[in-house]
Design a protein around this motif. Structure first.
Motif, PDB file in Angstrom:
ATOM      1  N   MET A 163       0.668  -1.114   0.248  1.00 42.88           N
ATOM      2  CA  MET A 163       0.090   0.085   0.019  1.00 42.88           C
ATOM      3  C   MET A 163       0.726   1.345  -0.078  1.00 42.88           C
ATOM      4  O   MET A 163       1.986   1.120   0.793  1.00 42.88           O
ATOM      5  CB  MET A 163      -0.967   0.060   1.233  1.00 42.88           C
TER       6      MET A 163
ATOM      7  N   ASP B 171     -12.951   4.269  -7.625  1.00 41.63           N
ATOM      8  CA  ASP B 171     -12.111   3.938  -6.586  1.00 41.63           C
ATOM      9  C   ASP B 171     -11.087   2.956  -7.167  1.00 41.63           C
ATOM     10  O   ASP B 171     -10.268   2.334  -6.815  1.00 41.63           O
ATOM     11  CB  ASP B 171     -12.601   3.246  -5.487  1.00 41.63           C
TER      12      ASP B 171
ATOM     13  N   GLN C  96      -6.389  -0.038  -6.234  1.00 37.23           N
ATOM     14  CA  GLN C  96      -7.690   0.496  -5.772  1.00 37.23           C
ATOM     15  C   GLN C  96      -7.466   1.594  -4.790  1.00 37.23           C
ATOM     16  O   GLN C  96      -6.585   1.143  -3.726  1.00 37.23           O
ATOM     17  CB  GLN C  96      -8.202  -0.835  -5.047  1.00 37.23           C
TER      18      GLN C  96
ATOM     19  N   LEU D 230      -8.050   2.881  -1.348  1.00 39.65           N
ATOM     20  CA  LEU D 230      -8.825   2.503  -0.102  1.00 39.65           C
ATOM     21  C   LEU D 230      -9.224   3.467   0.848  1.00 39.65           C
ATOM     22  O   LEU D 230     -10.370   3.343   1.626  1.00 39.65           O
ATOM     23  CB  LEU D 230      -7.448   1.584   0.894  1.00 39.65           C
ATOM     24  N   SER D 231      -8.419   4.738   0.842  1.00 38.39           N
ATOM     25  CA  SER D 231      -9.118   5.839   1.610  1.00 38.39           C
ATOM     26  C   SER D 231      -8.655   7.230   1.210  1.00 38.39           C
ATOM     27  O   SER D 231      -7.621   7.302   0.358  1.00 38.39           O
ATOM     28  CB  SER D 231      -8.954   5.554   3.181  1.00 38.39           C
TER      29      SER D 231
ATOM     30  N   GLU E 263      -3.784   0.639  -3.069  1.00 38.97           N
ATOM     31  CA  GLU E 263      -3.317  -0.841  -3.262  1.00 38.97           C
ATOM     32  C   GLU E 263      -3.373  -1.436  -4.333  1.00 38.97           C
ATOM     33  O   GLU E 263      -4.364  -1.121  -5.269  1.00 38.97           O
ATOM     34  CB  GLU E 263      -3.973  -1.638  -2.279  1.00 38.97           C
TER      35      GLU E 263
END
Length: 210
Positions: free
Chosen positions: A1, A43, A58, A60-61, A71
């Motif tokens: 990540m 996303d 993707q 994630l936040s 990630e």
């Protein structure tokens, strides 16, 4: 990540000058990527990197300062694995009954053409690094129009924020490729892709030689 922040300044020259005082230069790269944007999935960012590698990452936040945490969930060549087939079928339901789509890049692009927004993006990248962080200043060409993008990515969020401050990212939005390509397609660079304060830079594209 990893944590990422990407901006789209009209003039990249000041950022190149600042990069040279903060980061070590790590060479140049030219390549063409094909982005395959899925409906209603900002996303997920799938693309064909270069000629034959499928990448999917993707988000994630996103924190309060706009820094995104990403990630990489797929990085492989064709023919793809069963797990990757599942990801692709989730993003593009039209692939549910197709087997040929997963054999090679050509068959995949043909099969997904009716379901994905497809953008061919030419990139001329200047690469930099420092400690756990990487940086780039890139000239992007899509649909015969060219734009500048500057990005930072780092394993450590607080370190990334310190570099953002050193490079004067203040006032810029974090806009990843998926969002940027959709906004470019809608031809609203001043009102959405670029901040209003940056329009004067866009009108004077600077001295950078690509």
């Amino acid at each position: 990540m990893r944590y990422e922040f990407r901006i789209w300044p009209g003039d990249a020259t000041p950022f190149i000058e600042d990069m040279q005082t903060v980061f070590a230069y790590n060479g140049r790269e030219k390549r063409t990527d094909t982005y395959l944007l899925a409906p209603d999935r900002n996303d997920l960012l799938p693309k064909i990197r270069g000629a034959d590698q499928l990448d999917i990452k993707q988000c994630l936040s996103v924190d309060s300062s706009g820094v995104e945490k990403w990630e990489v969930i797929v990085a492989e060549t064709f023919p793809v694995s069963p797990g990757t087939k599942n990801w692709l079928r989730e993003m593009f339901p039209g692939l549910q009954k197709s087997q040929a789509a997963f054999r090679n890049v050509g068959d995949f692009l043909e099969a997904v053409s009716g379901a994905a927004e497809i953008y061919t993006v030419e990139k001329s990248r200047r690469l930099y690094c420092c400690n756990q962080c990487k940086a780039e200043v890139t000239r992007v060409t899509v649909n015969a129009s060219s734009f500048n993008t500057v990005a930072l990515e780092c394993d450590d969020r607080e370190m990334l924020k310190r570099f953002m401050h050193k490079l004067n990212f203040n006032g810029y939005r974090n806009i990843h490729y998926g969002v940027a390509l959709r906004e470019l397609y809608l031809e609203a660079p001043y009102s959405r892709l670029y901040d209003a304060q940056d329009k004067r830079r866009f009108d004077n594209p600077g001295r950078v030689g690509w």
